[in-house]
Design an enzyme around this catalytic site. Sequence first.
Site, PDB file in Angstrom:
ATOM      1  N   ARG A  80       1.034  -1.176   0.198  1.00 19.69           N
ATOM      2  CA  ARG A  80       0.079  -0.382   0.364  1.00 19.69           C
ATOM      3  C   ARG A  80       1.075   1.403  -0.278  1.00 19.69           C
ATOM      4  O   ARG A  80       0.555   2.203  -0.931  1.00 19.69           O
ATOM      5  CB  ARG A  80      -0.640   0.260   1.015  1.00 19.69           C
ATOM      6  CG  ARG A  80      -1.680  -0.931   1.093  1.00 19.69           C
ATOM      7  CD  ARG A  80      -2.337  -0.779   3.116  1.00 19.69           C
ATOM      8  NE  ARG A  80      -3.227   0.322   2.991  1.00 19.69           N
ATOM      9  CZ  ARG A  80      -4.418   0.678   2.581  1.00 19.69           C
ATOM     10  NH1 ARG A  80      -4.757   0.302   2.077  1.00 19.69           N
ATOM     11  NH2 ARG A  80      -4.621   2.051   3.391  1.00 19.69           N
TER      12      ARG A  80
ATOM     13  N   ARG B 112      10.183   5.747  -2.897  1.00 21.92           N
ATOM     14  CA  ARG B 112      10.728   6.512  -3.566  1.00 21.92           C
ATOM     15  C   ARG B 112      11.990   6.964  -3.544  1.00 21.92           C
ATOM     16  O   ARG B 112      11.975   7.213  -2.536  1.00 21.92           O
ATOM     17  CB  ARG B 112       9.524   7.668  -3.479  1.00 21.92           C
ATOM     18  CG  ARG B 112       8.065   7.489  -4.006  1.00 21.92           C
ATOM     19  CD  ARG B 112       7.435   9.232  -4.304  1.00 21.92           C
ATOM     20  NE  ARG B 112       5.968   8.350  -4.688  1.00 21.92           N
ATOM     21  CZ  ARG B 112       5.681   9.304  -3.714  1.00 21.92           C
ATOM     22  NH1 ARG B 112       5.467  10.036  -2.482  1.00 21.92           N
ATOM     23  NH2 ARG B 112       4.208   8.567  -3.673  1.00 21.92           N
TER      24      ARG B 112
ATOM     25  N   ARG C  79      -8.836  -6.056  14.064  1.00 24.25           N
ATOM     26  CA  ARG C  79      -8.391  -5.398  14.522  1.00 24.25           C
ATOM     27  C   ARG C  79      -9.196  -4.256  14.672  1.00 24.25           C
ATOM     28  O   ARG C  79      -9.468  -3.330  13.612  1.00 24.25           O
ATOM     29  CB  ARG C  79      -7.289  -4.624  13.861  1.00 24.25           C
ATOM     30  CG  ARG C  79      -5.642  -5.475  13.754  1.00 24.25           C
ATOM     31  CD  ARG C  79      -5.820  -5.978  15.566  1.00 24.25           C
ATOM     32  NE  ARG C  79      -4.541  -5.252  16.173  1.00 24.25           N
ATOM     33  CZ  ARG C  79      -4.114  -5.390  17.345  1.00 24.25           C
ATOM     34  NH1 ARG C  79      -4.487  -6.866  17.672  1.00 24.25           N
ATOM     35  NH2 ARG C  79      -3.012  -5.134  17.817  1.00 24.25           N
TER      36      ARG C  79
ATOM     37  N   ARG D 135      -0.296   5.981  16.116  1.00 25.32           N
ATOM     38  CA  ARG D 135      -0.600   7.685  14.862  1.00 25.32           C
ATOM     39  C   ARG D 135      -1.076   8.376  16.608  1.00 25.32           C
ATOM     40  O   ARG D 135      -2.031   8.399  16.726  1.00 25.32           O
ATOM     41  CB  ARG D 135      -0.601   7.166  14.074  1.00 25.32           C
ATOM     42  CG  ARG D 135      -1.960   6.923  13.861  1.00 25.32           C
ATOM     43  CD  ARG D 135      -2.176   6.661  12.335  1.00 25.32           C
ATOM     44  NE  ARG D 135      -3.705   6.133  11.716  1.00 25.32           N
ATOM     45  CZ  ARG D 135      -3.922   5.719  10.915  1.00 25.32           C
ATOM     46  NH1 ARG D 135      -3.022   5.815   9.546  1.00 25.32           N
ATOM     47  NH2 ARG D 135      -5.393   5.175  11.247  1.00 25.32           N
TER      48      ARG D 135
ATOM     49  N   GLU E  60      -3.739   6.798  18.709  1.00 27.48           N
ATOM     50  CA  GLU E  60      -4.337   5.672  18.410  1.00 27.48           C
ATOM     51  C   GLU E  60      -4.068   4.749  18.290  1.00 27.48           C
ATOM     52  O   GLU E  60      -2.796   4.989  18.946  1.00 27.48           O
ATOM     53  CB  GLU E  60      -4.719   6.083  16.831  1.00 27.48           C
ATOM     54  CG  GLU E  60      -5.284   4.784  15.972  1.00 27.48           C
ATOM     55  CD  GLU E  60      -5.508   5.207  14.179  1.00 27.48           C
ATOM     56  OE1 GLU E  60      -5.772   6.061  14.098  1.00 27.48           O
ATOM     57  OE2 GLU E  60      -5.698   4.076  13.884  1.00 27.48           O
TER      58      GLU E  60
ATOM     59  N   TYR F 267      -9.943  -5.204   2.717  1.00 28.49           N
ATOM     60  CA  TYR F 267      -8.861  -3.580   3.557  1.00 28.49           C
ATOM     61  C   TYR F 267      -9.158  -2.894   2.606  1.00 28.49           C
ATOM     62  O   TYR F 267      -8.208  -3.257   1.205  1.00 28.49           O
ATOM     63  CB  TYR F 267      -7.658  -4.215   3.435  1.00 28.49           C
ATOM     64  CG  TYR F 267      -6.982  -3.070   4.532  1.00 28.49           C
ATOM     65  CD1 TYR F 267      -7.009  -1.909   4.294  1.00 28.49           C
ATOM     66  CD2 TYR F 267      -5.918  -3.417   4.639  1.00 28.49           C
ATOM     67  CE1 TYR F 267      -6.750  -0.635   4.876  1.00 28.49           C
ATOM     68  CE2 TYR F 267      -4.947  -2.331   5.873  1.00 28.49           C
ATOM     69  CZ  TYR F 267      -4.681  -1.789   5.479  1.00 28.49           C
ATOM     70  OH  TYR F 267      -4.350  -0.793   6.144  1.00 28.49           O
TER      71      TYR F 267
ATOM     72  N   ASP G 178     -10.064   1.080   0.727  1.00 26.50           N
ATOM     73  CA  ASP G 178     -10.291   2.463   1.237  1.00 26.50           C
ATOM     74  C   ASP G 178     -11.104   3.026   0.410  1.00 26.50           C
ATOM     75  O   ASP G 178     -11.922   2.483   0.154  1.00 26.50           O
ATOM     76  CB  ASP G 178      -8.953   3.034  -0.102  1.00 26.50           C
ATOM     77  CG  ASP G 178      -7.655   2.506   0.712  1.00 26.50           C
ATOM     78  OD1 ASP G 178      -7.586   2.259   2.313  1.00 26.50           O
ATOM     79  OD2 ASP G 178      -6.363   2.651   0.309  1.00 26.50           O
TER      80      ASP G 178
HETATM   81  N1  UDP Z   1       3.411   0.717   8.084  1.00 23.33           N
HETATM   82  C1  UDP Z   1       3.963   0.193   9.051  1.00 23.33           C
HETATM   83  N2  UDP Z   1       4.489   2.262   9.670  1.00 23.33           N
HETATM   84  C2  UDP Z   1       4.198   3.508   9.143  1.00 23.33           C
HETATM   85  C3  UDP Z   1       3.251   2.803   8.332  1.00 23.33           C
HETATM   86  C4  UDP Z   1       2.789   2.109   8.046  1.00 23.33           C
HETATM   87  O1  UDP Z   1       4.850  -0.116   9.448  1.00 23.33           O
HETATM   88  O2  UDP Z   1       4.426   3.996   9.894  1.00 23.33           O
HETATM   89  C5  UDP Z   1       2.244   0.266   8.143  1.00 23.33           C
HETATM   90  C6  UDP Z   1       1.552  -0.808   8.974  1.00 23.33           C
HETATM   91  O3  UDP Z   1       1.414  -2.515   9.032  1.00 23.33           O
HETATM   92  C7  UDP Z   1       0.254  -0.065   8.130  1.00 23.33           C
HETATM   93  C8  UDP Z   1       0.024  -0.558   6.930  1.00 23.33           C
HETATM   94  O4  UDP Z   1       1.824  -0.074   6.671  1.00 23.33           O
HETATM   95  O5  UDP Z   1      -0.240  -1.669   8.620  1.00 23.33           O
HETATM   96  C9  UDP Z   1      -0.445   0.004   5.748  1.00 23.33           C
HETATM   97  O6  UDP Z   1      -0.300   1.609   5.917  1.00 23.33           O
HETATM   98  P1  UDP Z   1      -1.331   2.985   5.912  1.00 23.33           P
HETATM   99  O7  UDP Z   1      -0.808   4.087   6.217  1.00 23.33           O
HETATM  100  O8  UDP Z   1      -1.664   2.773   4.470  1.00 23.33           O
HETATM  101  O9  UDP Z   1      -2.422   2.088   7.118  1.00 23.33           O
HETATM  102  P2  UDP Z   1      -4.106   2.936   7.076  1.00 23.33           P
HETATM  103  O10 UDP Z   1      -4.003   4.585   7.106  1.00 23.33           O
HETATM  104  O11 UDP Z   1      -5.266   2.326   6.372  1.00 23.33           O
HETATM  105  O12 UDP Z   1      -4.335   2.864   8.893  1.00 23.33           O
END
Ligand code: UDP
Length: 385
Positions: free
Chosen positions: A174, A178, A251, A281, A302, A350, A352
């Site tokens: 996901r 870059r 989850r 986060r 969160e 999963y 979006d």
């Molecule tokens: N992830 C991570 N570190 C980060 C951000 C994301 O390990 O700083 C991993 C984590 O397993 C997460 C997945 O990447 O569930 C997808 O991240 P995304 O930000 O797309 O998750 P969402 O915003 O859908 O919770």
Amino acid sequence: MKKKYLIIGAGFSGTVLADQLVKHSDCSIDIWDEREHIGGNCHTKRDEQTGIMVHQYGPHIFNTDKKEIWDFVNSLGEFRPYVHRVKAMSNGKIYSLPVNLHTINQLFGRSFTPEEAKAFLETLADKAIEDPKNFEEQALRFIGKELYYAFFYGYTKKQWGCEPTELPASILKRIPVRFNYDDNYHNNIYTGIPVNGYTALMEKLIDHAEITVTLNKKFDPATDVSGYDHVFYTGPIDAWFRFKYGRLGYRTVTFETHYADGDFQGTTQMNFCDENVPYTRITEHKHFTNWEQHDRTIYFKEFSKETEPSDIPYYPKRLEQDKTLLLKYRSDAGALQKVSFLGRLATYRYMDMHHVIGEALSFAKTWIQASKNNEKLPVFPNLEA
Ligand code: UDP
């Protein structure tokens, strides 16, 4: 003759579907939702204390690469430009995410050019992993262990409550990697935030004389729905079948709300990648709408945990045992008459917002066409994943 439909759930799946059905067929629709508001997990509302538009169930940034979906959401309300730029805290330092040239130079204390960074990462990548089978292998194969342990291992363990070796590689895919300084969290070209929030977009979708929404109404699978010509269910698929084969793993997340004066963290989203920080986060909502002025600020810490029966399901875990269960539920669903399953919970994927909206639009089209032609009605959208 006018048909009567029931839609369970007033999130994006249910409201987009309702809008399309009333526009393109002769029907009246009841929508039931167990919560006190529409919008599902995309629900937004202005915080009473600060007046800031809050993403009640966590950060939602609209992004898509499909012009028709972008045009569709823009037809429902004004969007303003917003690019999601996430920061990450790892081992006491702040970095740029997703992994980009800045992150690589920050972590390794270097000043690589794009080509140099690419060559450097090649030396870190574990080439022995030819075909990555899980999240961890995907990370080690493409970014190496230094970046993996700095940004992904701890966060992922907290987020999913298991070892990253148990998770599919698709979760990591996901997030882009870059070799330039582009720090947009998303790759999709169309991105923005609705000026009046997501719930206002869904209010527009259901604003029709033939659509009646009933809130605080939890659907019981034992309910007699024979008065309806068709039921569209967007709740959890295992709940429809009263969990007869067991519960699918999800989850859930919980939020701790805080207030402060001014600006708390200077950006919308800060990820906390270390395992010893209990939250994943912090989202500071005022930064979604920088065109507004607010003296105070509201932010959410969160936390992620396993879903208990009374919790709201957020992220489908899709572990091997879940996939086995899902096949059983899907097979039972396929045998039902006059019921369709749509959206993140009913298909256990999963997804979006743009996936959900795109799928509801195309499903509505297929379903209405089949109905007009008296063909077999689709039970699910096209499920490749
Ligand atoms: N992830 C991570 N570190 C980060 C951000 C994301 O390990 O700083 C991993 C984590 O397993 C997460 C997945 O990447 O569930 C997808 O991240 P995304 O930000 O797309 O998750 P969402 O915003 O859908 O919770």
